[in-house]
Write an enzyme that holds these catalytic residues in place. Structure first.
Site, PDB file in Angstrom:
ATOM      1  N   HIS A  83       0.814  -1.213   0.000  1.00 41.26           N
ATOM      2  CA  HIS A  83       0.000   0.000   0.000  1.00 41.26           C
ATOM      3  C   HIS A  83       0.851   1.268   0.000  1.00 41.26           C
ATOM      4  O   HIS A  83       0.515   2.259  -0.664  1.00 41.26           O
ATOM      5  CB  HIS A  83      -0.942  -0.010   1.208  1.00 41.26           C
ATOM      6  N   CYS A 117      -5.537   1.648 -21.202  1.00 39.17           N
ATOM      7  CA  CYS A 117      -5.722   2.552 -20.071  1.00 39.17           C
ATOM      8  C   CYS A 117      -5.432   1.875 -18.743  1.00 39.17           C
ATOM      9  O   CYS A 117      -5.702   2.441 -17.688  1.00 39.17           O
ATOM     10  CB  CYS A 117      -7.134   3.146 -20.062  1.00 39.17           C
ATOM     11  N   ASP A 143      -7.942  -5.462 -15.322  1.00 43.06           N
ATOM     12  CA  ASP A 143      -8.992  -6.479 -15.319  1.00 43.06           C
ATOM     13  C   ASP A 143      -8.743  -7.552 -16.368  1.00 43.06           C
ATOM     14  O   ASP A 143      -9.043  -8.732 -16.136  1.00 43.06           O
ATOM     15  CB  ASP A 143     -10.362  -5.842 -15.534  1.00 43.06           C
ATOM     16  N   GLU A 167     -11.834  -5.814 -21.362  1.00 48.86           N
ATOM     17  CA  GLU A 167     -11.386  -6.245 -20.040  1.00 48.86           C
ATOM     18  C   GLU A 167     -11.578  -7.735 -19.811  1.00 48.86           C
ATOM     19  O   GLU A 167     -11.148  -8.252 -18.782  1.00 48.86           O
ATOM     20  CB  GLU A 167     -12.155  -5.477 -18.951  1.00 48.86           C
TER      21      GLU A 167
END
Length: 562
Positions: free
Chosen positions: A192, A496, A451, A427
């Site tokens: 993170h 993207c 994805d 995706e």
């Protein structure tokens, strides 16, 4: 950069495609606690009350940091602090603290003791799951500091911050204009803190190893977040080059390859961070994540609110394309005002266009009206709409029918009838397999590699046990990208996903016939410069070799030029 005899190069994992130069400043190690008093001297009720008060103050601080991170960086990055709040109120951890107090430990010592086993359990796991131990340490240390009334120490401006590890709260408090870079002994790219460093644009290298500990405070280093290097005592030539790369001026104009092939370099944005994208030289917005208009509120945004947001984006890029992705919720993005039973596997359930055409059709149609109104403004000719999670031709045709109806409705209300440029997200494997049929009905295809990797590799991106399969450079994923670009017909094809923002992969993507790259704003200057260095024929040859590769290691070897 050339290496002199005096220089040392320490290798780690690059997090951000940026370079920083400065003197070392070590982050203070774990909080030291004095020996606990005798158990007889501890009043359990008093210590429990102290923990409860500290927990309440810590929760307030987490919420404040969450809000600040959402505003400063983005909503998805801010969700990190939701996990911290959950840890802080976890019943097992609360019970562990109570038991330690019952055993005669004061509050701070009880907190430290209760977190030992859970942290050790995470550390014993493999891959990114082990990195969740840092989140537990962050929550533990926050509670201990609150109990002791201690504040974090300041960091001298211009320093390169070194640490055993960085926690999310450590990272989100850093000022990119004051900190030259960060490097850590442990940690990985998916931790993170690394995600936050990348979003903030901080030059960062993680997982350098034990050699990093040998560096003393004040030692001048270069942190090369693109190449994954910490260069110790850089010579004048290395330092000068690093400073040039650090101070890369954004390229405002569109770029093309060395042999004249135009490549659009756009920004992924969420919320209203259009100015940051424009300042970095984005040609436009390749992905406007509109779900952030819908999250963290008790009711959905009105049509007028959405219209204003799209108009603001168009105003920020009067000469560039703005691609608005329609509401993409479900999976890891629930809506507080959406009812329905929880799904056992939400990533394979009602998300994206599936839920937009179903239970959230009213929200979807309102959004399409707002988009059509924005497309009719003075700057609206460059607005495009993109549908997420399209898996079938039938879904696309239904979405197009809803868009046509919305355009007709706004026309009846006196707004110039405009149907914007239309695209779909690629995706899923099914979308890649029917790319030619989808392309025949739209203007562009945009590949969402995050994805697409998840579904091609059958590896839930939220499941840490299969995180090592989340690699968009796996040959199977590259072949899905190639299947899309080679069957795109007259539609242009962009990327993207996060892969688009990696300068080390730019040549490969151009070789795969990608025409547009959309990324986090921080990566735009480096990618634009890389585009200008690429020869299209050589890029195609590289792509052909990558498509023949059998493993992802083979692909990475190709990209490393070995």
């Amino acid at each position: 950069m050339t290496e002199s005899d005096e220089e040392r190069r320490l290798e780690g994992t690059g997090v951000t495609p940026a370079v920083g130069v400065g003197p070392v400043h070590w982050l203070a190690a774990d909080l030291e606690l004095p020996d606990p008093p005798d158990a007889d001297a501890v009043d359990p009720s008093t210590e429990r009350e102290r923990v409860a008060n500290a927990r309440e103050r810590a929760l307030e601080a987490i919420e404040h940091e969450r809000e600040a991170t959402a505003e400063r960086v983005g909503e998805s990055e801010a969700e990190i602090f939701d996990a911290h709040a959950a840890f802080l109120t976890d019943p097992q951890l609360e019970d562990g603290i109570d038991e330690a107090i019952d055993d005669g430990l004061p509050a701070a010592h009880a907190v430290r003791a209760a977190f030992e086993d859970p942290i050790a359990q995470f550390e014993a796991m493999e891959g990114p799951m082990a990195e969740r131990a840092d989140d537990l340490r962050d929550v533990r240390d926050r509670l201990v500091r609150t109990l002791l009334g201690r504040e974090s120490t300041g960091i001298p401006s211009g320093s390169v911050l070194l640490a055993e590890r960085l926690t999310p709260s450590d990272t989100t408090g850093l000022d990119p204009d004051a900190v030259a870079g960060v490097a850590t002994v442990t940690g990985g790219r998916t931790a993170h803190a690394a995600i936050l460093a990348r979003a903030l644009g901080l030059p960062a290298v993680v997982g350098v190893g034990e050699e990093l500990r040998e560096l003393e405070a004040g030692t001048r280093v270069v942190v090369d977040g693109e190449r994954g290097l910490v260069i110790v005592d850089p010579d004048p030539e290395t330092r000068a080059r690093a400073e040039r790369e650090r101070d890369l001026e954004p390229i405002a104009e569109p770029v093309e390859t060395a042999d004249g092939r135009p490549i659009e370099v756009a920004a992924n944005v969420g919320g209203d961070d259009f100015a940051a994208a424009a300042d970095r030289g984005a040609d436009g917005i390749g992905l406007f994540r509109t779900e952030f208009l819908f999250l963290d509120r008790e009711e959905p945004p009105t049509e007028d609110e959405q219209y204003e947001a799209y108009a603001d984006a168009l105003e920020a890029f009067p000469d560039g394309r703005v691609i608005v992705r329609t509401l993409d919720v479900g999976g890891d993005k629930p809506l507080p005002y959406r009812e329905g039973a929880p799904e056992r596997n939400p990533f394979l359930g009602a998300r994206g266009i599936r839920v937009a055409l179903g239970e959230l059709s009213d929200l979807f149609e309102t959004q399409l009206r707002a988009i059509c109104r924005a497309a009719a403004t003075e700057d609206g000719g460059d607005l495009a709409v993109m549908f997420p999670m399209i898996a079938t031709v039938e879904e696309l045709e239904e979405a197009l029918a809803r868009l046509e109806a919305a355009a007709s409705e706004v026309a009846e209300e006196g707004v110039d009838r405009e149907r914007p440029e239309v695209g779909v997200m690629i995706e899923t494997p099914s979308a890649a397999f029917v790319a030619d049929e989808l392309a025949a009905r739209v203007d562009f295809l945009s590949i969402g590699t995050n994805d697409l990797t998840q579904y091609v590799m059958a590896a839930d991106r939220e499941n840490e046990r299969v995180a090592d399969l989340q690699d968009p450079l796996h040959p199977a994923v590259l072949r899905a990208i190639d299947r899309t670009t080679s069957h795109g017909g007259d539609a242009w094809v962009g990327v993207c996903g996060e892969l688009a923002g990696d300068p080390a992969v730019t040549e490969l993507l151009i070789g795969l016939s990608v025409e547009e790259l959309s990324m986090s704003p921080i990566a735009i200057p480096a990618v634009k410069r890389r585009v200008r260095e690429i020869d299209s024929a050589e890029a195609r040859a590289l792509a052909d070799r990558a498509l023949e590769a059998e493993t992802r290691e083979d692909v990475r070897t190709l990209l490393d030029g070995e």
